[in-house]
Every structure is written in structure tokens, then in C-alpha cells.
Design an enzyme around this catalytic site. Structure first.
Site, PDB file in Angstrom:
ATOM      1  N   GLY A  12       0.786  -1.229   0.000  1.00 21.97           N
ATOM      2  CA  GLY A  12       0.000   0.000   0.000  1.00 21.97           C
ATOM      3  C   GLY A  12       0.820   1.283   0.000  1.00 21.97           C
ATOM      4  O   GLY A  12       1.689   1.499  -0.853  1.00 21.97           O
ATOM      5  N   TYR A 138      -7.099   2.900  17.476  1.00 24.63           N
ATOM      6  CA  TYR A 138      -6.364   3.362  16.294  1.00 24.63           C
ATOM      7  C   TYR A 138      -6.286   4.889  16.273  1.00 24.63           C
ATOM      8  O   TYR A 138      -5.209   5.467  16.077  1.00 24.63           O
ATOM      9  CB  TYR A 138      -7.086   2.828  15.058  1.00 24.63           C
ATOM     10  CG  TYR A 138      -6.506   3.233  13.726  1.00 24.63           C
ATOM     11  CD1 TYR A 138      -5.428   2.540  13.169  1.00 24.63           C
ATOM     12  CD2 TYR A 138      -7.050   4.285  12.997  1.00 24.63           C
ATOM     13  CE1 TYR A 138      -4.913   2.898  11.934  1.00 24.63           C
ATOM     14  CE2 TYR A 138      -6.547   4.650  11.763  1.00 24.63           C
ATOM     15  CZ  TYR A 138      -5.485   3.952  11.228  1.00 24.63           C
ATOM     16  OH  TYR A 138      -4.979   4.305   9.997  1.00 24.63           O
TER      17      TYR A 138
HETATM   18  N1  LIG Z   1      -5.369   3.417   3.249  1.00 26.92           N
HETATM   19  C1  LIG Z   1      -5.860   4.489   3.858  1.00 26.92           C
HETATM   20  O1  LIG Z   1      -6.834   5.108   3.387  1.00 26.92           O
HETATM   21  C2  LIG Z   1      -5.249   4.996   5.132  1.00 26.92           C
HETATM   22  C3  LIG Z   1      -5.937   5.999   5.815  1.00 26.92           C
HETATM   23  C4  LIG Z   1      -5.386   6.506   6.987  1.00 26.92           C
HETATM   24  C5  LIG Z   1      -4.175   6.026   7.454  1.00 26.92           C
HETATM   25  N2  LIG Z   1      -3.527   5.055   6.784  1.00 26.92           N
HETATM   26  C6  LIG Z   1      -2.228   4.633   7.337  1.00 26.92           C
HETATM   27  O2  LIG Z   1      -1.282   4.498   6.296  1.00 26.92           O
HETATM   28  C7  LIG Z   1      -0.324   3.481   6.638  1.00 26.92           C
HETATM   29  C8  LIG Z   1      -0.259   2.466   5.504  1.00 26.92           C
HETATM   30  O3  LIG Z   1      -1.546   1.854   5.381  1.00 26.92           O
HETATM   31  P1  LIG Z   1      -1.990   1.054   4.096  1.00 26.92           P
HETATM   32  O4  LIG Z   1      -3.367   1.478   3.782  1.00 26.92           O
HETATM   33  O5  LIG Z   1      -0.932   1.097   3.059  1.00 26.92           O
HETATM   34  O6  LIG Z   1      -2.108  -0.419   4.741  1.00 26.92           O
HETATM   35  P2  LIG Z   1      -1.526  -1.833   4.295  1.00 26.92           P
HETATM   36  O7  LIG Z   1      -2.176  -2.816   5.217  1.00 26.92           O
HETATM   37  O8  LIG Z   1      -1.691  -2.016   2.831  1.00 26.92           O
HETATM   38  O9  LIG Z   1       0.021  -1.722   4.623  1.00 26.92           O
HETATM   39  C9  LIG Z   1       0.496  -1.681   5.940  1.00 26.92           C
HETATM   40  C10 LIG Z   1       1.847  -2.385   5.983  1.00 26.92           C
HETATM   41  O10 LIG Z   1       2.326  -2.277   7.323  1.00 26.92           O
HETATM   42  C11 LIG Z   1       2.882  -3.540   7.668  1.00 26.92           C
HETATM   43  N3  LIG Z   1       2.845  -3.721   9.113  1.00 26.92           N
HETATM   44  C12 LIG Z   1       1.748  -3.860   9.903  1.00 26.92           C
HETATM   45  N4  LIG Z   1       2.118  -4.063  11.170  1.00 26.92           N
HETATM   46  C13 LIG Z   1       3.483  -4.023  11.194  1.00 26.92           C
HETATM   47  C14 LIG Z   1       4.441  -4.186  12.208  1.00 26.92           C
HETATM   48  N5  LIG Z   1       4.086  -4.429  13.480  1.00 26.92           N
HETATM   49  N6  LIG Z   1       5.745  -4.101  11.877  1.00 26.92           N
HETATM   50  C15 LIG Z   1       6.118  -3.887  10.609  1.00 26.92           C
HETATM   51  N7  LIG Z   1       5.247  -3.748   9.589  1.00 26.92           N
HETATM   52  C16 LIG Z   1       3.945  -3.813   9.887  1.00 26.92           C
HETATM   53  C17 LIG Z   1       2.007  -4.565   6.970  1.00 26.92           C
HETATM   54  O11 LIG Z   1       2.660  -5.821   6.851  1.00 26.92           O
HETATM   55  C18 LIG Z   1       1.770  -3.877   5.638  1.00 26.92           C
HETATM   56  O12 LIG Z   1       2.763  -4.218   4.687  1.00 26.92           O
HETATM   57  C19 LIG Z   1      -0.805   2.877   7.954  1.00 26.92           C
HETATM   58  O13 LIG Z   1      -0.082   3.462   9.012  1.00 26.92           O
HETATM   59  C20 LIG Z   1      -2.265   3.275   8.020  1.00 26.92           C
HETATM   60  O14 LIG Z   1      -2.715   3.355   9.340  1.00 26.92           O
HETATM   61  C21 LIG Z   1      -4.044   4.521   5.645  1.00 26.92           C
END
Ligand SMILES: NC(=O)c1ccc[n+]([C@@H]2O[C@H](COP(=O)([O-])OP(=O)(O)OC[C@H]3O[C@@H](n4cnc5c(N)ncnc54)[C@H](O)[C@@H]3O)[C@@H](O)[C@H]2O)c1
Length: 235
Positions: A12, A138
């Protein structure tokens, strides 16, 4: 050539950031629970475990040199009514989303201080603008991350280190798709697009572009800021 560490860099938003920083000409190492198998600088590390971070960073420094850019994108979400949320679950979410950043910043700080230059970008969440039902742990963790960002900016500015946060909103990633599948979004992605001022879902590249700017020399006077990238959903 500068060396960057991107946590959560296997999927992501983190993956998009790692690709962008590589294209910008940085060495990039990623830390993730599920690292890409075909990348020599993709490390398996749980950001809530300081020993795993130290082990990965020792190898990164040996192979790529001191780390002066850190983007914290690793994160996990949890949807649960507060009355059903156990303290264990609460701690797990805080452990990854907030304590994880404590550990990574502590681990890279000596490199940044020696260089008298550094860039930290924390990926928080647009849910911190307004709160989000069923996501108390969260949102608490991500709000803590925004606060940590501001305090560190004040503390580390004199060392040439800037610290900023990017709270993403509605970015098309596996996390968002999982939430849609479980019907936790309050509507489909398509329905949300109609309520989004720019009329599209965000892409990891949108967040990566903001990070690319915030870690650049041009952004040296920007610190302690929370730069929302959300298509106008939060203003
Ligand atoms: N997608 C959205 O709309 C959105 C909105 C708000 C915030 N976020 C934030 O953006 C960031 C990325 O989210 P995303 O949507 O790409 O999610 P995603 O689930 O696609 O990617 C998250 C990644 O973090 C890794 N991860 C999780 N726990 C971990 C740990 N303990 N140690 C190491 N790696 C770990 C996972 O393996 C994964 O590869 C996150 O912090 C999420 O909270 C995303």
C-alpha cells in the site's frame, strides 16, 4: 546518496513511498512483517519490537550507510465497539502505531544527529481530524503520533532534523479494500468517491508525493506540520 528507511514498505502506502524515494535517487530499505522476497533491502521486522529494528538497522547501515530519512508507514487498524475492546487489543494497536514510531525514531536518531541533518515523516490518519467510531485505539494511537510529531519537531529542529506527519484519507490500498469487504467503510468506495471533493479515491502515489517533498532540501523550513492528503474530505 542518502539512505531512507520506510516501515510498512511492503504494501500500500509504504510501498508507494519506497518506490517514489527510490525514483528520487535515495537508497531505500524497508521494514515490514511481510517483506518482499525479491528485494535485498526488504527486512522482516516488527516495529513494535526494538530488537528486531536494531538488527535490521545494523545491517542497513553496514550496506547502505547512515540512515538520515525515516518514513513511518507501518500501521494496523482495528474496528471494535469500545465496550467490546479488550485492553490487550488496545495495547496491540498502540504498540504498533505509536510505540513502533518511538522505537524507529530512537534507532535512527544517532545517524541524523551525527549528520546534523534528518527527515522524519509519520503517516498518521485522517481519522484524527474528526475521530472515528469503532476505531478508538487506532485514532488514539494516530492522534498520539501527530502530537509526537509536533514535540519532536521542536526538540530536533536545532539538530537539522525536521519531523512532519501526513494523515492520509481514503487511499486505495489493501487496508482500505479489507475495510470495504468487511462493510466497515459506511458505504462502498464508489459511494465515498461521490462524497469526496476531488471525486476520486487517493493513490499511494499521492501520499508518496507529499513525502518526497517533505524529505527534500526545499522543505527544510517545514517542521511540526500535519499535512492532510485526503482529496478535500477533511479541511
Ligand atoms: N489506506 C488508507 O486510506 C489509510 C488511511 C489513513 C491512514 N492510513 C495509514 O497508512 C499506513 C499504511 O496503510 P496502508 O493502507 O498502506 O495499509 P496496508 O495494510 O496495505 O500496509 C500496511 C503495511 O504495514 C505492515 N505492518 C503492519 N504491522 C506491522 C508491524 N508491526 N511491523 C512492521 N510492519 C507492519 C504490513 O505488513 C503492511 O505491509 C498505515 O499506518 C495506516 O494506518 C491509511
Amino acid at each position: 546518496m542518502k539512505t531512507a528507511v520506510v516501515t510498512g514498505g511492503a504494501s500500500g502506502i509504504g510501498l508507494g513511498i519506497a518506490e517514489r524515494l527510490r525514483a528520487d535517487g535515495l537508497h531505500v530499505a524497508t521494514l515490514d512483517l511481510n517483506p518482499a522476497a525479491d528485494d535485498d533491502f526488504a527486512y522482516r521486522a516488527d516495529v513494535s519490537d526494538p530488537d528486531q529494528i536494531t538488527a535490521a538497522l545494523t545491517d542497513v547501515r553496514e550496506k547502505l550507510g547512515p540512515v538520515t530519512v525515516l518514513v513511518n508507514a507501518a500501521g494496523v487498524e482495528k474496528y471494535r465497539r469500545f465496550q467490546n475492546l479488550s485492553f490487550e487489543e488496545w495495547k496491540q494497536i498502540i504498540d504498533v502505531n505509536l510505540h513502533g514510531v518511538f522505537h524507529t525514531v530512537q534507532a535512527v536518531l544517532p545517524d541524523m544527529m551525527s549528520a546534523n541533518w534528518g527527515r522524519v515523516v509519520n503517516i498518521s490518519s485522517s481519522s484524527t481530524h474528526s475521530g472515528q467510531p469503532f476505531m478508538s485505539a487506532y485514532v488514539a494511537a494516530k492522534s498520539g503520533l501527530n502530537g509526537l510529531t509536533k514535540s519532536l519537531a521542536l526538540e530536533l529542529g536545532p539538530y537539522g532534523i525536521t519531523v512532519n506527519a501526513v494523515p492520509p484519507g481514503f487511499i486505495d490500498t489493501p487496508m482500505l479494500r479489507r475495510s470495504e469487504e468487511k462493510r466497515l467503510l459506511g458505504g462502498t468506495i464508489e459511494e465515498h468517491i461521490q462524497r469526496t471533493p476531488v471525486r476520486r479515491v487517493g493513490k499511494p502515489a499521492d501520499i508518496a508525493a507529499a513525502c518526497s517533498f517533505l524529505i527534500s532540501e526545499d522543505a527544510g523550513y517545514i517542521t511540526g506540520q500535519i499535512l492532510g492528503v485526503n482529496g478535500g474530505r477533511n479541511t
